[in-house]
Motif scaffolding. Structure first.
Motif: not given
Length: 268
Positions: A198-227
């Motif tokens: 999850c930390y990678a998505y927050c680094l993206l939101a903060a402008g340090f990373v441009d892309l996160v690519v993943e597979s096999g995630l469950k809803n609890y892995d991603i729902v909080a990060l979308i907003p």
């Protein structure tokens, strides 16, 4: 998507912060301490879980039942409660348990909220570094310790050749279509870093990373990060451009133009 009213959202966000405070108090004393690690996947794989994961989810569930008994809950460790409720909290008490058990701080507590199936609020708490990322109705924020929270934004990066890419592990991708798609993006990116969950998505939101690519995630892995990502200016979809709420193959980008280019490569 219809967001809760301003006053409703304020109350929901206050509850999310209280849930994070409570889980932090449970988890932090157990980090970088000797822990028994159980394997949820059986003999053929490794899906670790600790008493910290389970105790934190129990603490979160207890508070939701007390403060919002009409709300539902989807948790990684204990499943679903009140599945028909319009509001559903979606919780991963320790996203990145592998990092947690190795003493790495690249993990976090994910607390998301769905309203009628749509992500309306997200929070990621990293107790060890005292970082907390969250979304309000229109923006995303980072608070560190007692410092005043600051608004965060993704950065402009329309070209793949300039992009910084993260993924938790190349082991996420099945041989064939998934690995081929990821490698096409990786070859075009300027740099790739592994680890993060999850930390990678927050680094993206903060402008340090441009892309996160993943597979096999469950809803609890991603729902909080979308907003968090979207209200910082980014996009989160599945590899075929659909909403990412149910997990699966996920692409998150800080720049919408970059997102479109990465989708093309993933699906070539």
């Amino acid at each position: 998507m219809t967001l809760p009213t301003h006053s409703q959202f304020k109350s929901l966000l206050a509850l999310a912060h209280d849930l994070a405070d409570r889980s932090r108090a449970v988890i932090l004393p157990q980090f970088r301490k000797p822990l028994d690690v159980a394997n949820k996947a059986g003999a053929q794989a490794f899906d670790p879980v600790t008493k910290a994961d389970r105790a934190a989810e129990r603490a979160i569930a207890k508070m939701i039942r007390a403060r919002a008994p009409e709300h539902g809950l989807v948790g990684e460790e204990y499943g679903r409660e009140r599945q028909d409720a319009p509001y559903q909290w979606v919780v991963d008490p320790i996203d990145g348990t592998r990092s947690f058990i190795t003493g790495s701080p690249l993990w976090g507590t994910l607390i998301g909220l769905l309203h009628e199936g749509e992500p309306v609020l997200g929070l990621m708490d990293q107790p060890f570094t005292a970082e907390r990322y969250w979304s309000d109705r229109t923006a995303a924020y980072l608070g560190v310790g007692t410092a005043k929270p600051r608004r965060i934004r993704t950065r402009a990066c329309p070209r793949l050749s300039d992009s910084l890419l993260m993924t938790t592990s190349p082991d996420l991708f099945a041989a064939g279509t998934e690995m081929d798609g990821f490698m096409r993006v990786k070859r075009e990116a300027r740099m790739t870093r592994y680890g993060g969950d999850c930390y990678a998505y927050c680094l993206l939101a903060a402008g340090f990373v441009d892309l996160v690519v993943e597979s096999g995630l469950k809803n609890y892995d991603i729902v909080a990060l979308i907003p968090i990502v979207e209200r910082a200016g980014g996009r989160v979809t599945t590899w075929d451009g659909r909403p990412a709420t149910d997990g699966g193959r996920i692409l998150a980008s800080g720049d919408p133009a970059l997102h479109d280019r990465a989708l093309k490569l993933l699906n070539r």
